[in-house]
Every structure is written in C-alpha cells, then in structure tokens.
Design an enzyme around this catalytic site. Sequence first.
Site, short mmCIF file in Angstrom:
data_model
loop_
_atom_site.label_atom_id
_atom_site.label_comp_id
_atom_site.label_asym_id
_atom_site.label_seq_id
_atom_site.Cartn_x
_atom_site.Cartn_y
_atom_site.Cartn_z
N LYS A 1 0.57 -1.22 -0.16
CA LYS A 1 -0.26 -0.07 -0.04
C LYS A 1 0.91 1.65 -0.49
O LYS A 1 0.04 2.55 -0.87
CB LYS A 1 -0.53 0.37 1.28
CG LYS A 1 -1.80 -1.08 0.97
CD LYS A 1 -2.35 -2.50 0.91
CE LYS A 1 -2.25 -3.33 -0.64
NZ LYS A 1 -2.67 -4.37 -0.51
N ALA B 1 -5.27 -9.84 6.22
CA ALA B 1 -5.25 -10.17 7.76
C ALA B 1 -5.81 -10.15 8.70
O ALA B 1 -5.70 -9.64 9.76
CB ALA B 1 -4.12 -8.45 7.17
N HIS C 1 -21.92 16.26 2.54
CA HIS C 1 -21.58 17.11 0.53
C HIS C 1 -20.17 17.80 0.67
O HIS C 1 -20.99 18.90 2.00
CB HIS C 1 -23.20 17.46 0.73
CG HIS C 1 -22.95 17.96 -1.27
ND1 HIS C 1 -23.11 17.01 -2.27
CD2 HIS C 1 -22.79 19.35 -1.62
CE1 HIS C 1 -22.77 17.93 -2.67
NE2 HIS C 1 -22.43 19.36 -2.62
P1 NAD Z 1 -5.68 -14.75 -6.27
O1 NAD Z 1 -6.13 -16.04 -5.66
O2 NAD Z 1 -6.80 -13.33 -5.33
O3 NAD Z 1 -5.51 -14.40 -7.94
C1 NAD Z 1 -4.58 -15.22 -8.19
C2 NAD Z 1 -5.13 -15.16 -9.50
O4 NAD Z 1 -4.17 -16.20 -10.39
C3 NAD Z 1 -6.79 -15.93 -10.18
O5 NAD Z 1 -6.95 -14.64 -10.80
C4 NAD Z 1 -5.88 -17.20 -10.94
O6 NAD Z 1 -7.34 -17.33 -11.98
C5 NAD Z 1 -4.85 -16.64 -11.57
N1 NAD Z 1 -4.83 -17.20 -12.79
C6 NAD Z 1 -4.14 -18.97 -11.64
N2 NAD Z 1 -2.81 -19.55 -12.06
C7 NAD Z 1 -3.03 -18.96 -13.28
C8 NAD Z 1 -2.13 -19.20 -14.50
N3 NAD Z 1 -1.20 -20.35 -14.31
N4 NAD Z 1 -2.33 -18.46 -15.60
C9 NAD Z 1 -3.11 -17.31 -15.09
N5 NAD Z 1 -3.35 -17.06 -14.13
C10 NAD Z 1 -3.72 -17.84 -13.01
O7 NAD Z 1 -4.08 -14.54 -5.33
P2 NAD Z 1 -2.93 -13.59 -5.00
O8 NAD Z 1 -3.97 -12.26 -5.92
O9 NAD Z 1 -2.34 -13.70 -5.85
O10 NAD Z 1 -2.96 -12.90 -3.63
C11 NAD Z 1 -3.34 -14.16 -3.00
C12 NAD Z 1 -4.27 -13.93 -1.39
O11 NAD Z 1 -3.40 -13.11 -0.59
C13 NAD Z 1 -5.32 -13.56 -1.78
O12 NAD Z 1 -6.40 -14.39 -1.07
C14 NAD Z 1 -5.25 -12.30 -1.93
O13 NAD Z 1 -6.74 -11.99 -1.16
C15 NAD Z 1 -4.47 -12.25 -0.91
N6 NAD Z 1 -3.94 -10.69 -0.87
C16 NAD Z 1 -5.36 -9.35 -0.41
C17 NAD Z 1 -4.92 -8.24 -0.65
C18 NAD Z 1 -6.17 -7.62 -0.22
O14 NAD Z 1 -6.71 -7.29 0.09
N7 NAD Z 1 -5.82 -5.62 -0.71
C19 NAD Z 1 -4.04 -8.28 -1.31
C20 NAD Z 1 -2.39 -9.21 -1.54
C21 NAD Z 1 -3.13 -10.01 -1.38
#
Ligand code: NAD
Length: 460
Positions: free
Chosen positions: A55, A313, A437
Amino acid sequence: MSSADASTFDLVILGGGSGGYACAFRAAELGLRVALIEKDKLGGTCLHRGCIPTKALLHAAEVADSAREGAKFGVHTTLESIDMAGVHAYKDGVIARLYKGLQGLATSHQVEFIEGEGRLTSPTEVTVGERTVTGSKVVLATGSYAKSIPGLTVGGRVMTSDEALSLDHVPERVVVLGGGVIGVEFASVFASFGAQVTVLEALPRLVPAEDEAISKQLERSFKKRKITVKTGTRIAGATDGDHAVTLDIEGGDPLEADLLLVAVGRGPVTDGLGYDEVGVAMDRGFVTTNERLETSVPGVYAVGDIVPGLQLAHRGFAQGIFVAEEIAGLQPAAINESGIPRVTYCEPEIASVGLTEQQAREIHGDAVETYDYNLGGNGKSQILGTQGFIKLVRTKDGPVLGVHMVGARMGEQIGEAQLIVGWEALPDDVAPLIHAHPTQNEALGEAHLALAGKPLHAHG
Ligand code: NAD
C-alpha cells in the site's frame, strides 16, 4: 523460577503475523501467560511483505499519477523520474515505525517473544531449537507463501511479490501472471511508475472473485491506463534469457518481459512443522477447523491464512482475537465469514462486502434486485476525476446482501457498506440517514435512496 516454569504457558502461539499477534495480545489482556514464537519478524507477511509495503508503493504510485496529470487540474507539473531508492526509504520508514510500535505492544502486554522456527511435537508442545515450550493450548498461525506454477522457477527476472517489493529500478516491460488481488495491485503500481504492463489471467475476467460488473469496469479503466489485459490466457512456460524473460503463451505469440511477476495465489505454510505427525487434520495443506477454530486435535487451534477461506489480514486479526477469548472462556460469537470486507488497492480501487449478484441469485433466484449508482452523479468523484459505480444487491423488499464499489478511493467507503450488510439493513433504513456533501460517501447514501424509490442525483 525453574527452567520448566519459564517454558510453560497457558497459550503457545506458532507464528507472529496478524493472526498470531492479535491472539497473543488479546490473550495477555485476558490474563493468560502467552508465548509467541516467530522465526522472522513480529508482524509477519502483512507488515513486512504484504499489506503495508504494497500500500505504500500504491501511494507512491498515486503521487506519480498526480504529478503526471497535474495539467488536468490546471496545475502544471511533470513527472521527472521514479527514484526507487527514495520509494523504498519512504516505504521502509512506514514499516519501521509500525514494527517498533508492535514490538512495544508485545513488551507492554508481557508476551514472551521467542525467536526461532517452532515445530509442533505434541498437542501441548512446540520445540524451538533445543527448547521445548509447553502450553495448555496451542494456536497455529504460520501464514502463507507466494505460490508459483509447475515449470516456473522463481529467480532472476521471474519474481513473486516478495522480490518485486524491493526492486531497485522500474522495469520497462512487466508481465503479471494472475489477475487476482496481488496481480492487479502490482500492475497498477508498475503502470503508474511508467512500465508497460500486461496482465495474463487464466479465467475469463480480472479479479474473478468479485462481482462481474466490477471486473468489467476495472478492465475498462486498465485499458484507459494503457495496461494490456489478456484474460482466458495461460502460459506453457517461460525462459529467463540474457536480456529478457520469454513467455510461451498457449495458443498465442510469445511475449518478452523484463520482469515476470507471478501472482497466482498464496499457499499455506504447514509443511514440515509437525502438524501431520501430531494428527492435525488438513485439506490440501490447509488446516481445517470447526467454527470455534479448533483443529481435529483438541486444544490445538488455527487462525489466519492456513485456515481455508479469505486470506486477509483483518480476518486473521479477528480469528486471533476470537481464539484468545474462546480459550479464556468468554464464549465469543462465531465469526461471520460472509461479512468480511474486501478491498483491492489498485487504481481504481475496488471495495466489496457480502454477496455478488451471481451468488445472491444462486441462493434467492429471481427474488434478487440490483441497483448501480454511477459515480458520474457524485460531486466529489467528479472533482477527483474518477469513474466507477456502487452496485447494491438485495432481495426484493428485503435487506442489502452485497455492496460492490469501484472508483478512486472507494476503499474508504467500505466501513459503512459493511455495517449495512452486517446489520442486514433495508434500503429504507439507510435512506433517511444524511450523508455529508460533497463526499464520495454520499454516493452510498444516494444508491440507497434510489433503491428505496427516492433517487435524487440518479435516474431511478
Ligand atoms: P488470487 O487468488 O487473488 O489471484 C490469483 C489469480 O491468478 C486468480 O485470478 C487465478 O485465476 C490466476 N491464475 C492462477 N493460475 C494461473 C495461471 N497459470 N495463469 C494465469 N492466471 C492464473 O491470489 P493473489 O492475487 O496471489 O493473492 C493471494 C492472496 O492474498 C489472496 O487471497 C488475496 O486476497 C490476498 N491479498 C489481499 C490483498 C488485499 O486485501 N488488498 C492484497 C494482496 C493479497
């Protein structure tokens, strides 16, 4: 005190991330003697490799965009360069201040912090090196790691978010594998820093866990930002050569990049920690629990990313607090997982809580009604120059089941949205509440006014 006493606690927690330290602090507040075992740094992924550093990068990215786009507002600024050393100094300063605060809290709560890699050796024992730490109860909170895909080795130009967080330069061409939360956040940062970004997502849309309308808007906004999005795309392999990494795209032309960011999900850290041997039931590496977060082994609990569900988190914090209260005998109410808010901090931001339209229709069929309030009618959003909407999902004449928002800064609106969904409010309950507003928050008020049949700045 004998050495046995010094290693005997009411509660032993394995892992000092969001879930583990929240559990430790709450248990200590409730009078329990707590040991917190951590092999790295107190604060875990969230503070050192996840939420906070990313962030900070996203905020630096917003500053870069503002500098680049000043003229839109009649302020003539130019973006000269991105000094990654300066970006890291800022980011690391934020982490250092929070880390210091957290260490202070551990001390003031009189939590015994034990540095080292712990291993569960019985339902009441964890060994750390030569030492055996005993607890009447044990909490497993060992978190998650960035996964890769078979055939793709992380190293060199192929990175996960761990390595990408400390890049010393802005790569020219970035390919992001995976259009989930991490993928779109990093794509957003790199694009703001001036890289040419391509996101490859295997499923038919970006952020596939979100409401479909959100994915569509994000794809439109990314296109405007010149981020290339290829959905329904898989790679057959990647070769890290002398000058670039070359990706073989299934059914498509190869793609070259200076950085391949692998963001295909996070796996649980549960291997080799003794969980299996002690008989803790697991499913594909995740630790399964009952709704009281107790594992199959009585007296052993689990919290955070190792428990199947949203890897967030704030879910870990909530679970940690719950388990501390459970162990202290307070009989807390079980956590309602469906009320957990989700925010993705790309530009534009995504914020959602509750059911998507599709999920609601699977449960309630035709009784589902939705309303989209376009931010075009919201003064503050127009001032910021952002596009997006708020989508409400409800049952006809019933409560709001889901709120889905996209647009600059919409993450800050999640608080009211989660109260509405969590308290099962009717649009008519929200409609009489006056929203200030001009704020973006007003858009939430207006959306509910419209759904209650009283649109003001919207076409009902
Ligand atoms: P994610 O599960 O959100 O996304 C992974 C993506 O990769 C999916 O859309 C999936 O379809 C795609 N994917 C998987 N294999 C693939 C392939 N071989 N080729 C192309 N696409 C493929 O996982 P993430 O983005 O790695 O995040 C991990 C975790 O961390 C998540 O649960 C997320 O919620 C958490 N996280 C949260 C925040 C937040 O709340 N702002 C920020 C970062 C991470």
